[in-house]
Design a protein around this motif. Structure first.
Motif, mmCIF file in Angstrom:
data_model
loop_
_atom_site.group_PDB
_atom_site.id
_atom_site.type_symbol
_atom_site.label_atom_id
_atom_site.label_comp_id
_atom_site.label_asym_id
_atom_site.label_seq_id
_atom_site.Cartn_x
_atom_site.Cartn_y
_atom_site.Cartn_z
ATOM 1 N N HIS A 30 0.755 -1.115 0.080
ATOM 2 C CA HIS A 30 0.009 0.078 -0.060
ATOM 3 C C HIS A 30 0.895 1.179 0.068
ATOM 4 O O HIS A 30 0.403 2.461 0.227
ATOM 5 C CB HIS A 30 -0.775 0.052 1.264
ATOM 6 C CG HIS A 30 -1.822 -1.395 1.355
ATOM 7 N ND1 HIS A 30 -2.690 -1.702 0.290
ATOM 8 C CD2 HIS A 30 -1.970 -2.159 2.264
ATOM 9 C CE1 HIS A 30 -3.388 -2.720 0.762
ATOM 10 N NE2 HIS A 30 -2.716 -3.147 1.830
ATOM 11 N N ALA A 31 2.088 1.013 -0.558
ATOM 12 C CA ALA A 31 3.006 2.395 -0.544
ATOM 13 C C ALA A 31 3.286 2.557 -1.947
ATOM 14 O O ALA A 31 3.259 1.703 -2.813
ATOM 15 C CB ALA A 31 4.415 2.079 0.231
ATOM 16 N N ILE A 32 3.671 3.936 -2.419
ATOM 17 C CA ILE A 32 3.899 4.468 -3.557
ATOM 18 C C ILE A 32 5.175 5.187 -3.252
ATOM 19 O O ILE A 32 5.589 5.713 -2.266
ATOM 20 C CB ILE A 32 2.999 5.382 -4.249
ATOM 21 C CG1 ILE A 32 2.823 6.330 -3.539
ATOM 22 C CG2 ILE A 32 1.466 4.280 -4.558
ATOM 23 C CD1 ILE A 32 1.614 7.282 -4.464
ATOM 24 N N ALA A 33 6.016 5.229 -4.510
ATOM 25 C CA ALA A 33 7.272 6.212 -4.406
ATOM 26 C C ALA A 33 7.140 7.285 -5.275
ATOM 27 O O ALA A 33 6.660 7.019 -6.426
ATOM 28 C CB ALA A 33 8.500 5.267 -4.634
ATOM 29 N N LYS A 34 7.514 8.475 -4.959
ATOM 30 C CA LYS A 34 7.524 9.527 -5.655
ATOM 31 C C LYS A 34 8.333 10.577 -4.920
ATOM 32 O O LYS A 34 8.274 10.870 -3.675
ATOM 33 C CB LYS A 34 6.025 10.085 -5.879
ATOM 34 C CG LYS A 34 5.433 10.621 -4.742
ATOM 35 C CD LYS A 34 3.891 11.122 -5.136
ATOM 36 C CE LYS A 34 3.176 11.922 -3.741
ATOM 37 N NZ LYS A 34 1.810 12.293 -4.435
ATOM 38 N N ASN A 35 9.037 11.485 -5.984
ATOM 39 C CA ASN A 35 9.904 12.643 -5.569
ATOM 40 C C ASN A 35 10.889 12.469 -4.522
ATOM 41 O O ASN A 35 10.577 13.271 -3.482
ATOM 42 C CB ASN A 35 9.004 13.849 -5.537
ATOM 43 C CG ASN A 35 8.062 14.108 -6.795
ATOM 44 O OD1 ASN A 35 8.577 13.726 -7.938
ATOM 45 N ND2 ASN A 35 6.664 14.361 -6.508
ATOM 46 N N GLY A 36 11.469 11.235 -4.290
ATOM 47 C CA GLY A 36 12.357 11.145 -3.014
ATOM 48 C C GLY A 36 11.723 10.589 -1.987
ATOM 49 O O GLY A 36 12.372 10.500 -0.731
ATOM 50 N N HIS A 37 10.596 10.370 -2.032
ATOM 51 C CA HIS A 37 9.675 9.800 -0.680
ATOM 52 C C HIS A 37 8.994 8.349 -1.056
ATOM 53 O O HIS A 37 8.537 8.244 -2.008
ATOM 54 C CB HIS A 37 8.924 10.685 -0.080
ATOM 55 C CG HIS A 37 9.377 12.052 0.247
ATOM 56 N ND1 HIS A 37 10.178 12.106 1.494
ATOM 57 C CD2 HIS A 37 9.174 13.140 -0.126
ATOM 58 C CE1 HIS A 37 10.661 13.210 1.589
ATOM 59 N NE2 HIS A 37 10.123 14.043 0.696
ATOM 60 N N ILE A 38 8.774 7.407 -0.053
ATOM 61 C CA ILE A 38 7.901 6.263 -0.096
ATOM 62 C C ILE A 38 6.777 6.521 0.892
ATOM 63 O O ILE A 38 7.002 6.818 1.878
ATOM 64 C CB ILE A 38 8.641 4.927 0.049
ATOM 65 C CG1 ILE A 38 10.208 4.765 -0.741
ATOM 66 C CG2 ILE A 38 7.972 3.643 0.176
ATOM 67 C CD1 ILE A 38 10.968 3.622 -0.500
ATOM 68 N N ILE A 39 5.704 6.800 0.427
ATOM 69 C CA ILE A 39 4.565 7.314 1.001
ATOM 70 C C ILE A 39 3.494 6.088 0.953
ATOM 71 O O ILE A 39 3.161 5.510 0.167
ATOM 72 C CB ILE A 39 3.841 8.362 0.401
ATOM 73 C CG1 ILE A 39 4.779 9.454 0.259
ATOM 74 C CG2 ILE A 39 2.593 9.021 1.198
ATOM 75 C CD1 ILE A 39 4.308 10.760 -0.859
#
Length: 304
Positions: free
Chosen positions: A42-51
């Motif tokens: 349930h996580a996504i990675a974008k722009n230097g973060h894993i949210i």
């Protein structure tokens, strides 16, 4: 010092939910907060973060945690492992991604163990087109075991006892479009093994597993059963060295006794060895408390 916060993803079946609560309680006593049940699915990675975008704790940036404790073998996916690898480039992990990936691969584990002086079954890794090499091996070894390099729980293990068995197996393996074959010499043993748990370089426990009926696999998921068994000093030393060589913080080492060579042999290093289930605790396996204490100490040390 800022308050420490870790993420945790622990299996919930077989008493795992209660184990998780005990770990969280002890960590809170050390002023360490836990964001629980962080499934990287349930996580996504974008722009230097894993949210993380789960039902709870949605929006948390996992890369800002002080540590991530991943302990769930049954629900791992390629996507989760890919994010696991990325996250470990930024924050500490238990186990580290490198150690986890190594122990997930049987050939790489055996290769590393052998190069650190730890006995394993004799093995061969062959290219898919080297069928003639496999026939040479079966003539030399008499019996061997085909193992998927990334399998667990005994799934896919195939005992090959002669050339006829090999001839029957090869078309099936070719249909799976495998690029290579990993085989081990079949060890003459008594159909029992030792499962030795090590946490942070310390011995936690040992118990035995026994294959059922005419089967030769001791894995519980393949029908094997657990029984009480003590480890001697040599077995504990072998397990500790195996965990050190593979780099795992937490490891369950499967060891058998080779009756032909009269020596202990490491079959596998499991990076996510299970805690004792409630049923196993009733039969006398009482190592959960010690294992929890050592894991909490390890998290405390790694986040300071």
């Amino acid at each position: 010092m800022d308050k420490r916060t870790i993420g945790m993803w622990l299996y919930r079946n077989g008493g795992g939910d209660k184990i998780g609560k005990k770990i969280i309680k002890q960590l809170k006593e050390r002023d360490i907060d836990v964001v629980n049940d962080l499934n990287l699915r349930h996580a996504i990675a974008k722009n230097g973060h894993i949210i993380y975008h789960g039902k709870e704790n949605s929006g948390i940036k996992l890369d800002k945690l002080d540590l991530f404790f991943s302990y769930n073998a049954g629900e791992q996916t390629q996507y989760q492992m890919y994010l696991y690898q990325a996250l470990n480039r930024i924050i500490p992990m238990i186990n580290s991604y490198d150690a986890f990936a190594l122990t997930e691969d049987k050939f790489h584990t055996s290769f590393v163990l052998r190069n650190n002086g730890i006995k394993t079954p004799d093995y061969k890794l062959c290219h898919r087109d080297d069928g003639h090499e496999l026939k040479k091996i079966i003539k030399k070894w008499d019996k061997m075991v085909y193992k998927p390099t990334d399998g667990w729980g005994g799934v896919g293990l195939t005992k090959i006892e002669n050339e006829a068995n090999l001839d029957m197996l090869m078309p099936f393996l070719n249909q799976m479009d495998l690029r290579f074959f990993y085989v081990e010499k079949f060890i003459d043993y008594d159909n029992t093994d030792f499962r030795v748990d090590i946490v942070d370089g310390e011995f936690v426990s040992c118990y035995g597993r026994k294959a059922s009926g005419t089967d030769w696999r001791t894995n519980v998921t393949s029908g094997g059963s657990v029984f009480m068994r003590e480890a001697n000093d040599e077995i504990i030393d072998v397990a500790m060295r195996a965990c050190k060589a593979t780099g795992v913080d937490i490891g369950g080492v499967d060891i058998i006794y080779d009756r032909e060579k009269e020596e202990y042999v490491v079959l596998e290093v499991n990076g996510i060895p299970a805690f004792a289930t409630p049923e196993q605790e009733k039969m006398g396996l009482n190592f959960n408390s010690k294992k929890i204490d050592l894991i909490v100490d390890l998290i405390d040390r790694k986040t300071k």
